[in-house]
Each structure stands twice: as structure tokens, then as C-alpha cells.
Write an enzyme that holds these catalytic residues in place. Structure first.
Site, PDB file in Angstrom:
ATOM      1  N   LYS A  23       0.834  -1.209   0.000  1.00  0.00           N
ATOM      2  CA  LYS A  23       0.000   0.000   0.000  1.00  0.00           C
ATOM      3  C   LYS A  23       0.866   1.255   0.000  1.00  0.00           C
ATOM      4  O   LYS A  23       0.591   2.200  -0.746  1.00  0.00           O
ATOM      5  CB  LYS A  23      -0.908  -0.010   1.238  1.00  0.00           C
ATOM      6  CG  LYS A  23      -1.469   1.346   1.638  1.00  0.00           C
ATOM      7  CD  LYS A  23      -2.403   1.238   2.809  1.00  0.00           C
ATOM      8  CE  LYS A  23      -2.005   1.843   4.118  1.00  0.00           C
ATOM      9  NZ  LYS A  23      -1.389   3.128   4.211  1.00  0.00           N
ATOM     10  N   ASN A  24       1.901   1.252   0.850  1.00  0.00           N
ATOM     11  CA  ASN A  24       2.676   2.482   1.025  1.00  0.00           C
ATOM     12  C   ASN A  24       3.704   2.718  -0.074  1.00  0.00           C
ATOM     13  O   ASN A  24       4.459   3.679  -0.025  1.00  0.00           O
ATOM     14  CB  ASN A  24       3.333   2.497   2.402  1.00  0.00           C
ATOM     15  CG  ASN A  24       2.285   2.649   3.486  1.00  0.00           C
ATOM     16  OD1 ASN A  24       1.135   2.992   3.201  1.00  0.00           O
ATOM     17  ND2 ASN A  24       2.663   2.384   4.732  1.00  0.00           N
ATOM     18  N   ARG A  97      -3.635  10.489   3.239  1.00  0.00           N
ATOM     19  CA  ARG A  97      -2.534  11.450   3.354  1.00  0.00           C
ATOM     20  C   ARG A  97      -1.792  11.618   2.028  1.00  0.00           C
ATOM     21  O   ARG A  97      -0.887  12.429   1.916  1.00  0.00           O
ATOM     22  CB  ARG A  97      -1.545  10.979   4.426  1.00  0.00           C
ATOM     23  CG  ARG A  97      -2.159  10.940   5.806  1.00  0.00           C
ATOM     24  CD  ARG A  97      -1.136  10.649   6.860  1.00  0.00           C
ATOM     25  NE  ARG A  97      -0.097  11.658   6.914  1.00  0.00           N
ATOM     26  CZ  ARG A  97      -0.250  12.872   7.411  1.00  0.00           C
ATOM     27  NH1 ARG A  97      -1.411  13.240   7.880  1.00  0.00           N
ATOM     28  NH2 ARG A  97       0.764  13.708   7.437  1.00  0.00           N
ATOM     29  N   CYS A 121      -4.621   7.718   9.336  1.00  0.00           N
ATOM     30  CA  CYS A 121      -4.916   7.219  10.680  1.00  0.00           C
ATOM     31  C   CYS A 121      -4.583   8.251  11.746  1.00  0.00           C
ATOM     32  O   CYS A 121      -3.590   8.959  11.634  1.00  0.00           O
ATOM     33  CB  CYS A 121      -4.112   5.951  10.921  1.00  0.00           C
ATOM     34  SG  CYS A 121      -4.640   4.606   9.859  1.00  0.00           S
ATOM     35  N   ASP A 311       4.550   0.086  12.082  1.00  0.00           N
ATOM     36  CA  ASP A 311       3.308  -0.557  11.620  1.00  0.00           C
ATOM     37  C   ASP A 311       3.250  -2.047  11.970  1.00  0.00           C
ATOM     38  O   ASP A 311       2.208  -2.668  11.872  1.00  0.00           O
ATOM     39  CB  ASP A 311       3.163  -0.384  10.103  1.00  0.00           C
ATOM     40  CG  ASP A 311       3.226   1.069   9.718  1.00  0.00           C
ATOM     41  OD1 ASP A 311       2.223   1.763   9.887  1.00  0.00           O
ATOM     42  OD2 ASP A 311       4.308   1.522   9.294  1.00  0.00           O
ATOM     43  N   VAL A 333       8.309   6.260  16.676  1.00  0.00           N
ATOM     44  CA  VAL A 333       7.988   6.933  15.400  1.00  0.00           C
ATOM     45  C   VAL A 333       6.770   7.845  15.548  1.00  0.00           C
ATOM     46  O   VAL A 333       6.778   8.996  15.119  1.00  0.00           O
ATOM     47  CB  VAL A 333       7.778   5.895  14.276  1.00  0.00           C
ATOM     48  CG1 VAL A 333       7.431   6.591  12.960  1.00  0.00           C
ATOM     49  CG2 VAL A 333       9.027   5.036  14.104  1.00  0.00           C
TER      50      VAL A 333
HETATM   51  N1  EPU Z   1       6.501  14.234  10.742  1.00  0.00           N
HETATM   52  C1  EPU Z   1       6.560  15.562  11.079  1.00  0.00           C
HETATM   53  N2  EPU Z   1       6.384  16.489  10.094  1.00  0.00           N
HETATM   54  C2  EPU Z   1       6.142  16.144   8.790  1.00  0.00           C
HETATM   55  C3  EPU Z   1       6.090  14.768   8.449  1.00  0.00           C
HETATM   56  C4  EPU Z   1       6.274  13.829   9.457  1.00  0.00           C
HETATM   57  O1  EPU Z   1       6.773  15.912  12.240  1.00  0.00           O
HETATM   58  O2  EPU Z   1       5.959  17.036   7.934  1.00  0.00           O
HETATM   59  C5  EPU Z   1       6.663  13.215  11.800  1.00  0.00           C
HETATM   60  C6  EPU Z   1       5.370  12.427  12.031  1.00  0.00           C
HETATM   61  O3  EPU Z   1       4.485  13.118  12.861  1.00  0.00           O
HETATM   62  C7  EPU Z   1       5.863  11.130  12.621  1.00  0.00           C
HETATM   63  C8  EPU Z   1       7.218  10.950  11.950  1.00  0.00           C
HETATM   64  O4  EPU Z   1       7.584  12.221  11.405  1.00  0.00           O
HETATM   65  O5  EPU Z   1       6.027  11.261  14.007  1.00  0.00           O
HETATM   66  C9  EPU Z   1       7.261   9.925  10.858  1.00  0.00           C
HETATM   67  O6  EPU Z   1       6.251  10.173   9.913  1.00  0.00           O
HETATM   68  P1  EPU Z   1       6.452   9.823   8.376  1.00  0.00           P
HETATM   69  O7  EPU Z   1       6.414  11.091   7.594  1.00  0.00           O
HETATM   70  O8  EPU Z   1       7.634   8.933   8.234  1.00  0.00           O
HETATM   71  O9  EPU Z   1       5.134   9.007   8.075  1.00  0.00           O
HETATM   72  P2  EPU Z   1       4.163   9.127   6.830  1.00  0.00           P
HETATM   73  O10 EPU Z   1       4.921   9.314   5.575  1.00  0.00           O
HETATM   74  O11 EPU Z   1       3.039  10.054   7.140  1.00  0.00           O
HETATM   75  C10 EPU Z   1       4.225   6.587   6.190  1.00  0.00           C
HETATM   76  C11 EPU Z   1       3.214   5.500   6.089  1.00  0.00           C
HETATM   77  C12 EPU Z   1       2.768   5.080   7.480  1.00  0.00           C
HETATM   78  C13 EPU Z   1       3.991   4.601   8.250  1.00  0.00           C
HETATM   79  C14 EPU Z   1       5.084   5.695   8.267  1.00  0.00           C
HETATM   80  C15 EPU Z   1       6.366   5.220   8.911  1.00  0.00           C
HETATM   81  C16 EPU Z   1       2.105   6.022   4.001  1.00  0.00           C
HETATM   82  C17 EPU Z   1       0.876   6.476   3.305  1.00  0.00           C
HETATM   83  N3  EPU Z   1       2.049   5.988   5.328  1.00  0.00           N
HETATM   84  O12 EPU Z   1       3.559   7.657   6.841  1.00  0.00           O
HETATM   85  O13 EPU Z   1       1.891   3.999   7.309  1.00  0.00           O
HETATM   86  O14 EPU Z   1       3.624   4.306   9.562  1.00  0.00           O
HETATM   87  O15 EPU Z   1       5.360   6.115   6.914  1.00  0.00           O
HETATM   88  O16 EPU Z   1       6.880   4.111   8.258  1.00  0.00           O
HETATM   89  O17 EPU Z   1       3.100   5.661   3.381  1.00  0.00           O
HETATM   90  C18 EPU Z   1       0.014   2.659   7.714  1.00  0.00           C
HETATM   91  O18 EPU Z   1       0.265   2.096   6.646  1.00  0.00           O
HETATM   92  O19 EPU Z   1      -0.861   2.256   8.523  1.00  0.00           O
HETATM   93  C19 EPU Z   1       0.763   3.859   8.079  1.00  0.00           C
HETATM   94  C20 EPU Z   1       0.384   4.678   9.051  1.00  0.00           C
END
Ligand code: EPU
Length: 438
Positions: A23-24, A97, A121, A311, A333
């Protein structure tokens, strides 16, 4: 499908299921197709709601999407990309997102982008400050409005040097999708290097991008003037694979996950073994099983890749309720990813959450009053309950708890699970789970 499942727990899951593309990764590769001058073909695409959401957004921008859903093939033709109407985009507000990742490609193609309020989420604050800082550094102008964010590029975006405060997956993808067509060199320090990001880099390289991944989390991108379409088979969903593995362990079962691959799951496999689960890897997938006897408690810390993924944490915690002794899980995380344990406690699990960084090194949440460590004491038999799915992974964990518990649980809000688990009720059936739809 109805949103309520009655799960009759206590039967070990046993049999075979298949996982398809991650998915990601799939959702990001779909966005990357916007950057090409010619059509792309993405294979191994799962039928999950997030793919539908991104398809809808791409179509709003004039991308033709043809899906052979059964075969898992998407053909994406971006030759007629156009600006979408704000009202139409807004209809997708709150559903995912991914829209934030449309910025770079749309700025290159159209000079502007409108991003609705984001969904996903509720497992923490999930700000987008890194994303917006990145776009500004490339020269974009960001204008926050009531129902979303309007972004424009007064001239061609310019390569830049950026250091991320934290190796964010989304921010690294934002940078990649923007830098490949920006003018000149871009250098990202403290980048995320998750396998899904590496596969996105594979896709971008197929399109004509020049990207090098150096040691110590540094990625360099040499901007190019044009990119073409790609043909690519998505890497497997290692989160889904680990979720079924945890379900096998918690229920005392034996599940062969066809499509699961070892290299992306090293950290999970190590932990699974330490807890007392066994696995057998072949060329087609991985068999995960409970060998009998007691499971062992562990000390675990989630981390960015190559660490233990956040995850994977929620499904595994359910299995830890069946392990002997005290397990400690430190979530580093997301600041708020233990909300799902409330329902487990209601089912008889002994789990306490703490604000301190337990069991490992201090993390950035330690001084900030977030309940981000959990102590799980086991084994405790679980009993059936009426539970509401809180988020995607937490929801799957609830499902595992219901399958592990004695008696019939009502699991509400299961459509949330469709966001990331393809045909999960059919897979449950294939594994011999006993359940009824409302
Ligand atoms: N963060 C910030 N500012 C930002 C972006 C992120 O402070 O502008 C922080 C977040 O709040 C968090 C940390 O950085 O504490 C990590 O967030 P990250 O940006 O890595 O996560 P994401 O890209 O929003 C993706 C996956 C998530 C997965 C995370 C970590 C997708 C659509 N989502 O999220 O997947 O947990 O990377 O591997 O790719 C899921 O599949 O259930 C899921 C939540």
C-alpha cells in the site's frame, strides 16, 4: 459490505493467503506517473481503498486510469493532465494522506496545486511542516486556506540542499517527487530509506531520473528536463505479511503468506523468532507458525528502516499478550500509537502505557508527555468483547485479538481495514476463521 463482523474466536488460523503490492508504495508510484510524458503500467496492485482514493484524485487531474483489478494491473495515462476544480478535490478531503504528494508533480506540470485537508490514521499529530518547508525551499509559494493549501511555482523549481529533522517517509517521497524535475542538483540529508522508498527510486530511475543513495541517509538527485512512463511490479506489502504472521502467532496457528519476501522483513523475522514464533522461507513466500510451548517476552523498540517498523508493532502486541513474562514496547515513530490497547485491556490483557522512554534509548517523545511506551504482562487469556476499530493497523490488531479470544466478539467499523488489507474477510475465511457478517 457491512461494517460489523461477529468473530467467533479461539480457532488457530491455518492455511495460505497471498499478499500483493505494498500500500505504502503503490499509492506513491501512482502519483509518480503524473511526472511522465507517456503512460505507465503498475503491476501487483492490491484492491484496497487507498488505491481507489489515489485513482480518483488522478482522474480529477485528467489522468486516464484503466484497471485490471483482478490481475492487479493499472495503466496510467497522464498525457492530458489538467487543473482540477477545487470543489472536486475537496470532496476527497480527509480520505488519505497521499494528496500532499501530488504537489511536486503538479507544480512541474501545471505550475500550481491545491491540497485538501489530509486524512489517514489518527495515531499522532501527523503534521506536514517538513513537506511545506521542502516545497518552499524549491521555490514554491505556499498559501494556507480554510479548506486546504494552495501552492504555486512562480518559475521552474530549483534544486536545493535540505536536512530533515527526522527521517520522515512522506517528506523523503515529497522531495524525490519534486527534485527529479527541478533545475539542478538536490541533496537530502537524514533521508528515510524504507524499502518502499527504494522501490519509488527504482520507478523514478525507470522514468529517466538520476538519483544516488549514499551512505548515512544522503540522497542526491540531478534534475532532468523530461521523464517518461514506467513499467513496474510493486514490492510486496511487508506490513500486511507481518500482520498475518502475528495473527498466526497469537492464535497458535500456521499461515503461509505467499508473496512475502525476506529482505524487507529482516527486523520483523528476528523479533518473531525471539518471541518464539517459527518461520520457513522459500522462493514464493514465508510460512509463519506457532511451534507449541510458551512464547517469550521481549524488549522492543520501533524505529525507521532498517529498524522494527512502527506498523508491525500493533499486531505483534496482541501476540505479546500471550507471551510469558513482561514485554516492553517503546514506540519512537508516532507519539500516540497505543490507543488501541484500551480495547485489549477490556478483553483481559494486562497492558500499561507510560510516558517515559522504557527499555531502550531516550527518544524525541520522552520529555513531551506522550504515552509512548507499553508494558505487556502475559500470558493472559483474552475474552470476547464489543470493539470499535480505531485505525488501520490498530483495527487489524483488534481483529487478531477477537480471533484469539474465547467467545464471540463484535468488531465494528471494519471497513477502515479495507484501506490497507486486500479482501481480508476472504483471507480470514481461507484460514479457517469463524465469523459472521451482521
Ligand atoms: N513528521 C513531522 N512532520 C512532517 C512529516 C512527518 O513531524 O511534515 C513526523 C510524524 O508526525 C511522525 C514521523 O515524522 O512522528 C514519521 O512520519 P512519516 O512522515 O515517516 O510518516 P508518513 O509518511 O506520514 C508513512 C506510512 C505510514 C507509516 C510511516 C512510517 C504512508 C501512506 N504511510 O507515513 O503507514 O507508519 O510512513 O513508516 O506511506 C500505515 O500504513 O498504517 C501507516 C500509518
Amino acid at each position: 459490505m457491512t461494517d460489523l463482523l461477529y468473530v467467533h474466536g479461539g480457532t488457530p488460523l491455518s492455511g495460505e493467503i497471498t499478499v500483493r503490492g505494498a500500500k505504502n508504495f503503490v499509492s506513491k508510484a501512482m502519483v509518480a506517473s503524473l511526472l511522465g510524458e507517456t503512460p505507465s503500467e503498475l503491476r501487483n496492485v492490491p484492491q484496497i481503498r487507498d488505491v481507489g482514493v489515489v485513482t480518483g484524485l488522478l482522474e480529477l487531474h485528467g489522468v486516464r486510469v484503466d484497471a485490471d483489478a483482478e490481475g492487479g494491473v493499472l495503466r496510467l495515462d497522464p498525457t492530458d493532465v489538467e487543473s482540477a476544480h477545487v470543489a472536486d478535490i475537496d470532496a476527497h478531503a480527509g480520505s488519505s494522506r497521499i494528496p500532499i504528494l501530488f504537489c511536486g508533480p503538479l507544480l512541474h506540470r501545471l505550475g500550481e496545486a491545491f491540497i485538501p485537508d489530509l486524512g489517514g490514521c489518527r495515531i499522532g499529530d501527523r503534521p506536514i511542516n517538513y513537506h511545506l518547508d521542502i516545497l518552499r525551499q524549491f521555490g514554491a509559494v505556499v498559501d494556507k486556506r480554510e479548506n486546504g493549501i494552495h501552492i504555486r511555482a512562480p518559475r521552474r523549481l530549483q534544486g536545493t540542499k535540505i536536512t530533515l529533522p527526522y527521517p520522515s517517509v512522506g517528506a523523503t517521497e515529497q522531495l524525490l517527487l519534486t527534485a527529479v524535475r527541478a533545475e539542478g542538483m538536490t541533496e537530502l540529508t537524514n533521508a528515510a530509506i524504507e524499502p518502499e522508498i527504494m522501490d519509488l527510486i527504482n520507478v523514478l530511475q525507470k522514468m529517466g531520473a538520476i538519483i544516488s543513495v549514499d551512505t548515512d541517509r544522503v540522497i542526491r538527485i540531478e534534475g532532468v528536463d523530461r521523464l517518461v512512463g514506467f513499467q513496474h511490479t510493486a514490492l510486496a506489502d511487508r506490513i500486511e505479511a507481518a500482520s498475518w504472521a502475528s495473527a498466526a502467532l497469537a492464535t497458535g496457528g500456521d499461515v503461509y503468506v505467499r508473496g512475502a519476501t525476506q529482505p524487507e522483513m529482516t527486523a520483523f523475522l528476528n523479533t518473531f523468532r525471539k518471541v518464539g514464533g517459527e518461520f520457513a522461507i522459500d522462493d514464493e513466500g514465508i510460512r509463519f507458525f506457532h511451534p507449541g510451548g510458551d512464547l517469550s517476552s521481549i524488549v522492543l523498540e520501533t524505529d525507521v528502516h532498517p529498524g522494527f517498523m512502527t506498523d508491525w508493532q500493533q499486531p505483534l502486541v496482541v501476540a505479546l499478550t500471550q507471551a510469558k513474562g513482561l514485554s516492553i514496547v517503546h514506540e519512537t515513530v508516532y507519539e500516540n500509537r497505543f490507543g488501541f490497547t484500551d480495547a485489549l485491556r477490556g478483553m483481559g490483557a494486562t497492558i500499561q502505557v507510560y510516558k517515559e522512554c522504557l527499555g531502550g534509548r531516550p527518544c524525541r517523545f520522552g520529555q513531551r508527555n506522550f504515552s509512548h511506551s507499553a508494558v505487556i504482562s502475559g500470558p493472559t487469556p483474552l475474552t470476547a468483547a464489543d470493539i470499535e476499530v480505531p485505525d488501520l493497523r490498530g483495527g487489524f490488531s483488534h481483529l487478531i485479538a477477537a480471533l484469539t479470544a474465547q467467545g464471540t466478539s463484535a468488531v465494528r467499523g471494519i471497513s477502515l481495514i479495507d484501506r490497507g488489507y486486500e479482501n481480508f474477510t476472504a483471507k480470514l475465511e481461507a484460514l479457517g476463521a469463524k465469523f459472521d457478517r451482521d
